[in-house]
Structure formats: C-alpha cells, structure tokens
Design a protein around this motif. Structure first.
Motif, PDB file in Angstrom:
ATOM      1  N   ASP A   1       0.838  -1.197   0.000  1.00 17.03           N
ATOM      2  CA  ASP A   1       0.000   0.000   0.000  1.00 17.03           C
ATOM      3  C   ASP A   1       0.878   1.254   0.000  1.00 17.03           C
ATOM      4  O   ASP A   1       1.711   1.441   0.894  1.00 17.03           O
ATOM      5  N   ARG A   2       0.670   2.105  -1.002  1.00 15.84           N
ATOM      6  CA  ARG A   2       1.428   3.351  -1.095  1.00 15.84           C
ATOM      7  C   ARG A   2       0.511   4.503  -1.510  1.00 15.84           C
ATOM      8  O   ARG A   2       0.630   5.042  -2.613  1.00 15.84           O
ATOM      9  N   PRO A   3      -0.398   4.913  -0.647  1.00 18.15           N
ATOM     10  CA  PRO A   3      -1.223   6.074  -0.971  1.00 18.15           C
ATOM     11  C   PRO A   3      -0.361   7.329  -1.061  1.00 18.15           C
ATOM     12  O   PRO A   3       0.683   7.421  -0.414  1.00 18.15           O
ATOM     13  N   VAL A   4      -0.787   8.284  -1.868  1.00 21.00           N
ATOM     14  CA  VAL A   4      -0.039   9.538  -1.977  1.00 21.00           C
ATOM     15  C   VAL A   4      -0.138  10.268  -0.649  1.00 21.00           C
ATOM     16  O   VAL A   4      -1.243  10.613  -0.203  1.00 21.00           O
ATOM     17  N   PRO A   5       0.990  10.493   0.045  1.00 20.86           N
ATOM     18  CA  PRO A   5       0.916  11.160   1.349  1.00 20.86           C
ATOM     19  C   PRO A   5       0.501  12.618   1.211  1.00 20.86           C
ATOM     20  O   PRO A   5       1.040  13.348   0.379  1.00 20.86           O
TER      21      PRO A   5
END
Length: 290
Positions: free
Chosen positions: A105-109
């Motif tokens: 999981d790598r949502p845009v921070p």
C-alpha cells in the motif's frame, strides 16, 4: 477494573514468550482515563513496545498529575504522551497512533502525513545511548554486501535476516542490487536544516544509494514518482524485519530505512482487527494466525 480483552492481551504477551521474566505490572488509571477504551489503548501500546523490545520494559507508571510513563528495566521513564511543543519530539502515543501504510500500500501522502518521521527521543536515548560517546562505543560492525556499516547490537539479528532475504531477491533479480549500494549507517549529525538529532546518530537508520533514491529537500517534485516506483520487494523485506521506509512520508527520504518495529507491529495489529483476524505477529516472523 481491567476488561477481559485487556487481560487476554496481557496473558497472550506472557504466554507468547515476549515478556521475559516475571514482571507484574501494577498501576491505576483512576482520575486519568475517562473511558475504558483509553485504558485499553495504553495497554495495547505497551504490548507493542514489549514485543518490539522484549528485554527492555517492565511496567507502566503514572504521576500525581496524570502523566503516564513506560518504565524500563533500568528505571528510565519514557513519557507516553508529548509534553512539549515540539511535534517532532513526541511521546510513545504520538509515534504509534499514525497510519503507516504497509507494503504494497502506497497512498499519496498528504500534507502532514509523515508516518514515523516523528520520534520519541526519550525512547531513543534509553534504547541506544544518551550522548555521542556512549552511542559510538556501543556500535557494532555489520557487513552488508561487502560494505561495513556501524549499527547498534539490537539491529544485528534483524539485519542478518534482511541480508539473507535480499541475497535471495538479488539472485532472482540482480538488477535490484544497485538500490543498496552504497550503504550508510551510524553517523552523529543533525537532520538537515534543523536542530534535531538524526536517527542516524543512534545507528537505527540506513541510507542506500542517494544517486537513485532522492530526498525531498533535493528535489522540486512533491510527491516524487519514485515513491511509487521504488522496488516493492526491497521495501517489503525491510518492513518484515522492523524497518519503516522514508518513501512513505510526505517529506520523503527515498534512501532511508529506519528500525522502528513498534510502528509496524501496531499497524499489523490494526490491520488484523479491521479484517476480523486474531493476530500473532512478530516483526521477525511476519506471521498471521487466523
């Protein structure tokens, strides 16, 4: 009075072998916790620290002002909540109650989302040393793909596992090896353009190949495309062994891996609760029990 959920939690910690020795924790939340779930939360956070550092903590205490402390075997008192105005020098609560997204999981921070970038300096000093001399005297050499880095003894076991797993990965995908050369470990310094000590001071942070893994102060891109494109296989191996990745911060540090097993343990437990699972997790084994 403790709920059955909390009692089960502590019994699980003891039976799982994480709590070493016969530590009996006496404390009262009278006048401190307005709600039972607050009491549960403190105990669950303490359980995360026990699992992350099983040979280090012994009890929970509070003072007459209602401040809560996690107490080490040496008697050092680590504040549970931040007492000052510096958001980057936090208590245990602030460091654990974040949303660090687990790989893949790598949502845009978004603005302000730097999970793991705030730290409890009281915890770091208690774990690894309070000054430059004591820290540097406690460092141990570790050989990582031909390069010697200096790290605290506590990191030797997880780094051995990282090295073994990376070797297997690079045997299948040799083009990924360039991401971990060169490697940098312990170095006493301040975080760039701040007066805060870097986690590199204590040797818990590793930097790899800054030529292909950049830092937010060096780049005009926010977010950076490599926050998505950086090899997931490498990030996953580090996370499975207790290291968070700076690529998941708004103020990204793509070369940066930092040993913060308590954060990953907390996130694994949170994920298990959401999915309705009973969790049996070690940052060294990365296993669920359904």
């Amino acid at each position: 009075m403790l709920t059955s959920r909390v009692i089960s939690l502590l019994v699980w910690k003891i039976l799982s072998g994480v709590v070493l020795g016969c530590f009996i924790i006496f404390f009262s939340f009278s006048g401190i916790c307005a709600a039972q779930d607050t009491e549960d939360s403190v105990l669950e956070d303490f359980a995360c620290l026990l699992e992350a550092y099983p040979d280090f903590f012994k009890s929970i205490e509070h003072d007459t002002s209602g401040n809560i402390f996690f107490v080490t075997l040496k008697g050092e008192r680590i504040p549970y909540r931040r007492s000052g105005d510096d958001v980057y020098d936090s208590g245990i609560y602030e460091t654990l109650h974040i949303q660090y997204p687990l790989e893949p999981d790598r949502p845009v921070p978004q603005e302000g989302e730097d999970p793991g970038r705030i730290r409890s300096y009281a915890l770091l000093r208690a774990l690894y040393g309070s000054d430059k001399l004591s820290v540097e005297q406690s460092m141990r050499p570790f050989l990582l793909f031909g390069e010697k880095i200096m790290v605290p003894e506590r990191l030797l076991s997880p780094l051995i596992k990282v090295r073994e797993q990376l070797q297997e990965l690079f045997a299948e995908k040799p083009h990924l090896e360039r991401y971990v050369h060169p490697a940098y470990g312990q170095y006493w310094r301040y975080i760039a353009k701040t007066e805060r000590l870097s986690p590199h001071c204590w040797g818990i942070a590793l930097d790899f190949n800054p030529d292909i893994a950049t830092y937010w102060q060096w780049s005009k891109q926010m977010p950076h495309p490599d926050q998505v494109q950086y090899p997931s296989e490498i990030v996953r191996i580090f996370e499975q062994n207790g290291f968070i990745w700076g690529g998941k911060w708004r103020h990204y540090d793509l070369m940066h891996f930092e040993y913060r097993p308590e954060i990953l343990i907390a996130m694994k437990k949170q994920a298990a609760e959401k999915s309705g699972c009973t969790i049996s997790y070690s940052h060294q084994e990365d296993q669920y029990a359904r």
